[in-house]
Design a protein around this motif. Structure first.
Motif, PDB file in Angstrom:
ATOM      1  N   ILE A  58       0.698  -0.612   0.007  1.00 38.52           N
ATOM      2  CA  ILE A  58      -0.036   0.196  -0.022  1.00 38.52           C
ATOM      3  C   ILE A  58       1.375   0.937  -0.202  1.00 38.52           C
ATOM      4  CG2 ILE A  58      -1.921   1.331   1.507  1.00 38.52           C
ATOM      5  CD1 ILE A  58      -3.032  -1.708   2.649  1.00 38.52           C
ATOM      6  N   ALA A  59       2.032   1.424   0.839  1.00 40.68           N
ATOM      7  CA  ALA A  59       2.563   2.755   0.953  1.00 40.68           C
ATOM      8  C   ALA A  59       3.045   2.577  -0.245  1.00 40.68           C
ATOM      9  CB  ALA A  59       4.009   1.914   2.112  1.00 40.68           C
ATOM     10  N   THR A  60       4.076   1.572  -0.974  1.00 39.69           N
ATOM     11  CA  THR A  60       4.513   1.368  -2.952  1.00 39.69           C
ATOM     12  C   THR A  60       3.295   2.582  -3.761  1.00 39.69           C
ATOM     13  OG1 THR A  60       6.174  -0.388  -2.492  1.00 39.69           O
ATOM     14  CG2 THR A  60       5.019   0.550  -4.698  1.00 39.69           C
ATOM     15  N   LEU A  61       2.561   1.845  -3.656  1.00 41.41           N
ATOM     16  CA  LEU A  61       1.314   2.682  -4.364  1.00 41.41           C
ATOM     17  C   LEU A  61       1.698   4.711  -3.918  1.00 41.41           C
ATOM     18  CD1 LEU A  61      -1.091   3.029  -5.988  1.00 41.41           C
ATOM     19  CD2 LEU A  61      -2.535   2.342  -4.543  1.00 41.41           C
ATOM     20  N   HIS A  62       1.389   4.890  -2.409  1.00 41.68           N
ATOM     21  CA  HIS A  62       1.014   5.751  -2.094  1.00 41.68           C
ATOM     22  C   HIS A  62       2.127   6.413  -2.476  1.00 41.68           C
ATOM     23  CE1 HIS A  62      -3.391   5.752  -0.987  1.00 41.68           C
ATOM     24  NE2 HIS A  62      -2.859   4.622  -0.477  1.00 41.68           N
ATOM     25  N   SER A  63       3.339   5.809  -2.162  1.00 37.94           N
ATOM     26  CA  SER A  63       4.577   7.024  -2.708  1.00 37.94           C
ATOM     27  C   SER A  63       5.094   7.459  -4.219  1.00 37.94           C
ATOM     28  CB  SER A  63       6.132   5.558  -2.375  1.00 37.94           C
ATOM     29  OG  SER A  63       5.614   5.250  -3.592  1.00 37.94           O
ATOM     30  N   PHE A  64       3.926   7.188  -4.944  1.00 40.23           N
ATOM     31  CA  PHE A  64       3.666   7.924  -6.345  1.00 40.23           C
ATOM     32  C   PHE A  64       3.321   9.211  -6.007  1.00 40.23           C
ATOM     33  CE2 PHE A  64       5.253   4.162  -7.446  1.00 40.23           C
ATOM     34  CZ  PHE A  64       6.042   4.284  -8.483  1.00 40.23           C
ATOM     35  N   ARG A  65       2.689   9.219  -5.111  1.00 38.44           N
ATOM     36  CA  ARG A  65       1.464  10.657  -4.805  1.00 38.44           C
ATOM     37  C   ARG A  65       2.050  12.097  -4.490  1.00 38.44           C
ATOM     38  NH1 ARG A  65      -2.720   9.962  -0.281  1.00 38.44           N
ATOM     39  NH2 ARG A  65      -3.647  11.489  -1.339  1.00 38.44           N
ATOM     40  N   PHE A  66       3.972  12.480  -4.791  1.00 38.63           N
ATOM     41  CA  PHE A  66       4.460  13.312  -5.337  1.00 38.63           C
ATOM     42  C   PHE A  66       4.216  13.984  -6.074  1.00 38.63           C
ATOM     43  CE2 PHE A  66       7.197  10.268  -7.327  1.00 38.63           C
ATOM     44  CZ  PHE A  66       6.959  10.778  -8.112  1.00 38.63           C
ATOM     45  N   PHE A  67       3.579  13.528  -7.386  1.00 36.20           N
ATOM     46  CA  PHE A  67       2.713  13.660  -8.674  1.00 36.20           C
ATOM     47  C   PHE A  67       1.883  14.576  -7.845  1.00 36.20           C
ATOM     48  CE2 PHE A  67       0.296  13.420 -12.224  1.00 36.20           C
ATOM     49  CZ  PHE A  67       0.906  13.508 -13.024  1.00 36.20           C
ATOM     50  N   GLY A  68       0.682  14.803  -7.221  1.00 34.75           N
ATOM     51  CA  GLY A  68       0.174  15.564  -6.828  1.00 34.75           C
ATOM     52  C   GLY A  68       0.613  17.032  -6.817  1.00 34.75           C
ATOM     53  N   LEU A  69       1.624  17.456  -6.823  1.00 33.85           N
ATOM     54  CA  LEU A  69       2.270  18.760  -7.059  1.00 33.85           C
ATOM     55  C   LEU A  69       1.746  19.253  -8.303  1.00 33.85           C
ATOM     56  CD1 LEU A  69       5.902  18.167  -5.296  1.00 33.85           C
ATOM     57  CD2 LEU A  69       4.682  19.830  -4.397  1.00 33.85           C
ATOM     58  N   VAL A  70       1.253  18.658  -9.394  1.00 31.11           N
ATOM     59  CA  VAL A  70       1.042  18.454 -10.705  1.00 31.11           C
ATOM     60  C   VAL A  70       0.215  19.461 -10.798  1.00 31.11           C
ATOM     61  CG1 VAL A  70      -0.518  17.740 -11.325  1.00 31.11           C
ATOM     62  CG2 VAL A  70       0.517  17.537 -13.548  1.00 31.11           C
ATOM     63  N   PHE A  71      -0.708  19.694  -9.586  1.00 30.26           N
ATOM     64  CA  PHE A  71      -1.892  20.243  -9.883  1.00 30.26           C
ATOM     65  C   PHE A  71      -1.431  22.173  -9.015  1.00 30.26           C
ATOM     66  CE2 PHE A  71      -4.629  16.828  -7.923  1.00 30.26           C
ATOM     67  CZ  PHE A  71      -5.208  16.916  -9.099  1.00 30.26           C
ATOM     68  N   ILE A  72      -0.201  22.356  -9.210  1.00 29.00           N
ATOM     69  CA  ILE A  72      -0.200  23.872  -9.167  1.00 29.00           C
ATOM     70  C   ILE A  72       1.370  23.935  -9.751  1.00 29.00           C
ATOM     71  CG2 ILE A  72       0.174  24.248  -7.009  1.00 29.00           C
ATOM     72  CD1 ILE A  72       2.299  23.306  -5.926  1.00 29.00           C
TER      73      ILE A  72
END
Length: 179
Positions: A42-56
């Protein structure tokens, strides 16, 4: 159909295929895994959430995307991703791993809930086109993230409860369970 209605339908229906896939393929495997390995997956999947910076990033999202929504979504995703990466890096140090597992799941679940609230308050459905290239994130990616947060919490509680019933040496605790 209006773009707002289409966006709302997409938000709701984004959960359906993931719940079907999760129930058929992912959940049985996670439940059967060692508790550390399940949380690592589960942590591996969530480790890609750095991608959320794309919103800015201007040009990726439209100029009229509500700033409050975009900034919170970006930085909360980024923080969740970093916490998930830290959990993965500390897997051999359980005294750090478990608090980081709880932290990234709390941060990530709160992020998603607050993003839904901010999006609703800011009228995001009517401005869905302003999401630009990020439109797929809340429709395709976020449902899986939320489902896995719920699963992670369930596994944390379930596994803790089962482990608490067994004393060291394999004997059952005095709660009516025979071992």
């Amino acid at each position: 159909m209006s773009p707002a209605l289409i966006f709302q339908i997409h938000l709701v229906l984004g959960y359906v295929p993931w719940l079907l896939c999760f129930g058929a393929y992912i959940w049985p495997r996670l439940k059967a895994m060692d508790r550390v390995e399940a949380q690592r997956a589960i942590a591996t999947l969530h480790s890609f959430r750095f991608f959320g910076l794309v919103f800015i990033i201007p040009g990726v999202v439209g100029p009229n995307l509500p700033t409050d929504f975009a900034a919170f979504a970006a930085y909360a995703d980024f923080a969740t991703g970093l916490l998930a990466m830290l959990a993965l890096l500390t897997v051999r140090t359980r005294s750090l791993f478990w608090p980081l597992v709880v932290a990234f799941n709390l941060a990530g679940a709160v992020d998603i809930i607050v993003d839904y609230y901010h999006g609703s308050q800011a009228g995001l459905p009517a401005l869905a086109g302003e999401l630009g290239a990020t439109y797929a994130i809340p429709i395709v990616y976020v449902p899986l993230l939320m489902i896995t947060h719920v699963a992670a919490f369930y596994l944390l509680v379930r596994r803790e409860t089962q482990a608490a019933r067994t004393l060291p040496g394999g004997t059952a605790a005095a709660d009516g369970i025979s071992g």
